[in-house]
Write a protein that holds these residues in place. Structure first.
Motif, PDB file in Angstrom:
ATOM      1  N   SER A   1      -0.736  96.415 -43.188  1.00 20.27           N
ATOM      2  CA  SER A   1      -1.674  97.048 -44.115  1.00 20.27           C
ATOM      3  C   SER A   1      -1.396  98.542 -44.232  1.00 20.27           C
ATOM      4  N   GLY A   2      -0.532  99.043 -43.357  1.00 23.34           N
ATOM      5  CA  GLY A   2      -0.279 100.476 -43.352  1.00 23.34           C
ATOM      6  C   GLY A   2      -1.343 101.255 -42.612  1.00 23.34           C
ATOM      7  N   LEU A   3      -2.348 100.555 -42.097  1.00 24.68           N
ATOM      8  CA  LEU A   3      -3.419 101.241 -41.365  1.00 24.68           C
ATOM      9  C   LEU A   3      -3.125 101.282 -39.874  1.00 24.68           C
ATOM     10  N   GLN A   4      -3.602 102.330 -39.237  1.00 22.25           N
ATOM     11  CA  GLN A   4      -3.368 102.492 -37.803  1.00 22.25           C
ATOM     12  C   GLN A   4      -4.682 102.650 -37.062  1.00 22.25           C
ATOM     13  N   PRO A   5      -4.861 101.902 -35.972  1.00 21.77           N
ATOM     14  CA  PRO A   5      -6.085 102.069 -35.206  1.00 21.77           C
ATOM     15  C   PRO A   5      -6.045 103.335 -34.348  1.00 21.77           C
ATOM     16  N   VAL A   6      -7.176 103.980 -34.226  1.00 21.36           N
ATOM     17  CA  VAL A   6      -7.324 105.108 -33.297  1.00 21.36           C
ATOM     18  C   VAL A   6      -8.522 104.797 -32.420  1.00 21.36           C
ATOM     19  N   VAL A   7      -8.303 104.801 -31.114  1.00 21.95           N
ATOM     20  CA  VAL A   7      -9.316 104.310 -30.192  1.00 21.95           C
ATOM     21  C   VAL A   7     -10.173 105.420 -29.618  1.00 21.95           C
ATOM     22  N   GLY A   8     -11.458 105.160 -29.525  1.00 17.01           N
ATOM     23  CA  GLY A   8     -12.370 106.061 -28.822  1.00 17.01           C
ATOM     24  C   GLY A   8     -13.166 105.266 -27.805  1.00 17.01           C
ATOM     25  N   VAL A   9     -13.468 105.872 -26.665  1.00 15.99           N
ATOM     26  CA  VAL A   9     -14.147 105.168 -25.580  1.00 15.99           C
ATOM     27  C   VAL A   9     -15.486 105.823 -25.279  1.00 15.99           C
ATOM     28  N   THR A  10     -16.516 105.009 -25.106  1.00 10.78           N
ATOM     29  CA  THR A  10     -17.866 105.555 -24.940  1.00 10.78           C
ATOM     30  C   THR A  10     -18.405 105.491 -23.509  1.00 10.78           C
ATOM     31  N   ASP A  11     -17.747 104.738 -22.641  1.00 16.87           N
ATOM     32  CA  ASP A  11     -18.286 104.524 -21.290  1.00 16.87           C
ATOM     33  C   ASP A  11     -19.716 103.996 -21.315  1.00 16.87           C
ATOM     34  N   TYR A  12     -20.022 103.174 -22.302  1.00 16.59           N
ATOM     35  CA  TYR A  12     -21.352 102.579 -22.440  1.00 16.59           C
ATOM     36  C   TYR A  12     -22.464 103.619 -22.627  1.00 16.59           C
ATOM     37  N   SER A  13     -22.102 104.825 -23.038  1.00 12.13           N
ATOM     38  CA  SER A  13     -23.134 105.841 -23.242  1.00 12.13           C
ATOM     39  C   SER A  13     -23.374 106.077 -24.730  1.00 12.13           C
ATOM     40  N   PRO A  14     -24.624 105.911 -25.169  1.00 10.91           N
ATOM     41  CA  PRO A  14     -24.952 106.122 -26.579  1.00 10.91           C
ATOM     42  C   PRO A  14     -24.653 107.553 -27.023  1.00 10.91           C
ATOM     43  N   GLU A  15     -24.877 108.513 -26.146  1.00  8.67           N
ATOM     44  CA  GLU A  15     -24.598 109.906 -26.502  1.00  8.67           C
ATOM     45  C   GLU A  15     -23.106 110.078 -26.765  1.00  8.67           C
ATOM     46  N   LYS A  16     -22.315 109.510 -25.848  1.00  6.85           N
ATOM     47  CA  LYS A  16     -20.882 109.652 -26.013  1.00  6.85           C
ATOM     48  C   LYS A  16     -20.428 108.909 -27.270  1.00  6.85           C
ATOM     49  N   GLU A  17     -21.057 107.795 -27.532  1.00  6.51           N
ATOM     50  CA  GLU A  17     -20.709 107.059 -28.749  1.00  6.51           C
ATOM     51  C   GLU A  17     -20.934 107.943 -29.966  1.00  6.51           C
ATOM     52  N   GLU A  18     -22.050 108.648 -29.949  1.00  8.24           N
ATOM     53  CA  GLU A  18     -22.383 109.518 -31.069  1.00  8.24           C
ATOM     54  C   GLU A  18     -21.313 110.607 -31.233  1.00  8.24           C
TER      55      GLU A  18
END
Lengths: 343, 343
Positions: free
Chosen positions: B98-115
DNA sequence: TTGTCTTATGTTAGCGTTAACAGGATTAAG
DNA sequence: CTTAATCCTGTTAACGCTAACATAAGACAA
């Protein structure tokens, strides 16, 4: 909180915030980046407007204008092997507080894919690149040295690096394990590993291992390789296969802890006396091993610390005037566990 | 090949390539992107020059100009849990071509970090976002719906999604396991899990499980929670603890396969007859389990497929005119293994 | 021949932000 | 009161690339 979401779907820009708060775009930019002097009143007005509109800055434009990108490329062979997430954890911690963010690329142990991933990453002009191993295609090596950014090659120090290097000597690690085994009086040694020509670290470990055995006039008497599948299950199968074929073996050296653990399970379930009748050792120091009643001998690969140091080199770079070329050699520690007899 | 690396360290631009090949920047751009008509002769001259100089396109400038970014943000709680790398694998495969590339982010199960991670990602204006779970902070949810890009929430379907949703019903999965256990005649059930208030999927599984038990007039008689450490080792410790405290238990339900495997090892080593005297079950269908001689009952969470479907939704979006709002419910399959008695 | 269509290239004007500089307003110092 | 320093805000010009349009040259049909 009264929201006023962006209904018409036109992406928000600084101009929207600037109009909503009655100041120039530049002032908004200053507020959002905490840069330069802005009066408290203005700052609050701007922040309120930005929040109300749900404005998210456009880093693409920001990076282009400022010529600075807060990303660090991290290129590793795989995520399925717990080793690499652990290294990543170290990198994250090392980058903490530097304002830099890791971006991960996976190569599946393929040099071609490494080249592609690297090209893709460099096209985002990151502040640095951390990548596993010292072996790369010529093109990849050229890209790295042309990039003009700090490069850290990690996990292996047996060879020449492009810029900085952080890792352990796998050759020496193999050698050390051989010494321990020979010193414990084992004489008939088998090797079990993965069928991966591109896993240079495993290869170097094996080379060092054989050098160590050679000193005592010994060599590997049989070996077994696998590819794909559940490593634990493969370790089990291979162990059975190698012992049926070469029943004289009194020590099995595994190229990683997962197949080592599988082998250990097989030995225990099949009434082998470990470590008297047969000794076992793996490599990596995976925390997984803590869960078995019998602890497999292994060697800690300093995964976390490698990530930490690499990240520190990248984030410390700008200060010390982009000198680079650091070389950090960590010492893996042999963990005897319960699967090598002592004497 | 004669190289002519960029010695003076000035970053290369399209202009350099254009000068080196004697055509306009636009033509170079067209060649490098394979877009528009360019004569074969020109194309070759340009490619040669680009290669000789070691030019790497600047996607930052490209993205700003074209208003298109070939990145897909993927936000997951952790990389240490093998489940998520597997989902990632599915996403990678689904994005292939598709030409798209994933970029990963990790939250450590924390809603703040997710934000925080989400904000950071959106500031790069990705083509889509895939994130685990349906529970997010208000701010995060607002950012998602304001973003104007396709959003896929994965792994869980028990609740309302912002846009598209792909996953399984953990409530139903827990319920199904309860039905199986009750059906096999177990009466005294214990639960072992992780102490993570933010792991909503585990919570929903437990709720569904208790609902299932309630139908038969049963409930959990004892439970044990852990945090941190080697899951295999913790499973072992907790199993010992719960069975010492509540020896009447005849079934242990674990919130994941890793602690389940640890518990199974403890039971086997301590002479418990599995599954007659005590039954065991985990959750996830980790390939790790294949390595044990006794196979733990578990439930496949369709990890790969979830990633695949999510990626297809993102990459298929542009074609079908950004409708979105898809909802794909996958069916986890109960794998009986050897730790639930049949009757 | 003329006009239209196609192919191959170039020109212009942004994309949304920030660096660098320019002031006006206010305060401090002499 | 003048001069300089400080604080706050605005203006202008990139950053490196691509969309959209413009143009020139050749191909082809009428």
């Amino acid at each position: 909180m009264s929201r006023e979401p962006n209904e018409n779907r036109r992406p928000l820009t600084l101009r929207d915030v600037s109009e909503a708060s009655g100041v120039s775009e530049m002032t908004v930019s200053r507020v959002l980046r905490n840069r330069g002097d802005v009066s408290v009143a203005t700052r609050e007005r701007v922040l309120e407007a930005a929040k109300r509109l749900g404005y998210v800055p456009n880093k693409i434009a920001g990076a282009l204008a400022s010529q600075r990108v807060n990303l660090v490329g991290v290129i590793i062979p795989s995520l399925g092997n717990l080793v690499f997430p652990e290294v990543l954890g170290g990198i994250s911690d090392g980058l903490e507080g530097s304002g830099l963010q890791p971006v991960v690329g996976v190569t599946d142990y393929s040099p071609e894919k490494e080249e592609t991933v690297l090209y893709e990453m460099l096209s985002w002009r990151p502040s640095g690149v951390i990548l596993a191993g010292l072996e790369h295609s010529d093109a990849a090596r050229a890209m790295l040295s042309n990039s003009g950014i700090p490069i850290v090659e990690i996990m292996d120090v047996d060879g020449e690096g492009v810029d900085s290097v952080v890792g352990i000597s796998h050759r020496r690690a193999g050698r050390q394990m051989a010494d321990a085994i020979v010193g414990s009086g084992y004489k008939h040694i088998g090797f079990l590993g993965s069928k991966m020509p591109e896993d240079h670290r495993a290869r170097k470990r094996l080379e060092g291992f054989r050098e160590g055995l050679a000193v005592a006039g010994l060599d590997i008497e049989d070996q077994e390789f696998y590819a794909g599948g559940s490593a634990l299950a493969k370790g089990r199968e291979m162990t059975q296969a190698i012992l049926e074929r070469s029943p004289q073996l009194d020590f099995l050296y595994y190229s990683n802890d997962m197949i080592g653990a599988g082998g250990m399970l097989w030995c225990l379930e099949n009434g082998k006396r470990v470590p008297e009748e047969i000794g076992l050792a793996g490599f990596n120091g995976l925390p997984l091993l803590d869960g078995f009643s019998c602890r497999l001998a292994t060697m800690d690969a300093c995964r976390r610390e490698i990530g930490l140091k690499a990240a520190e080199i990248i984030s410390g770079m700008p200060h010390e005037g982009v000198i680079g070329g650091e070389r950090i050699v960590l010492e893996p520690k042999l963990e005897w566990g319960d699967t090598i007899r002592k004497r």
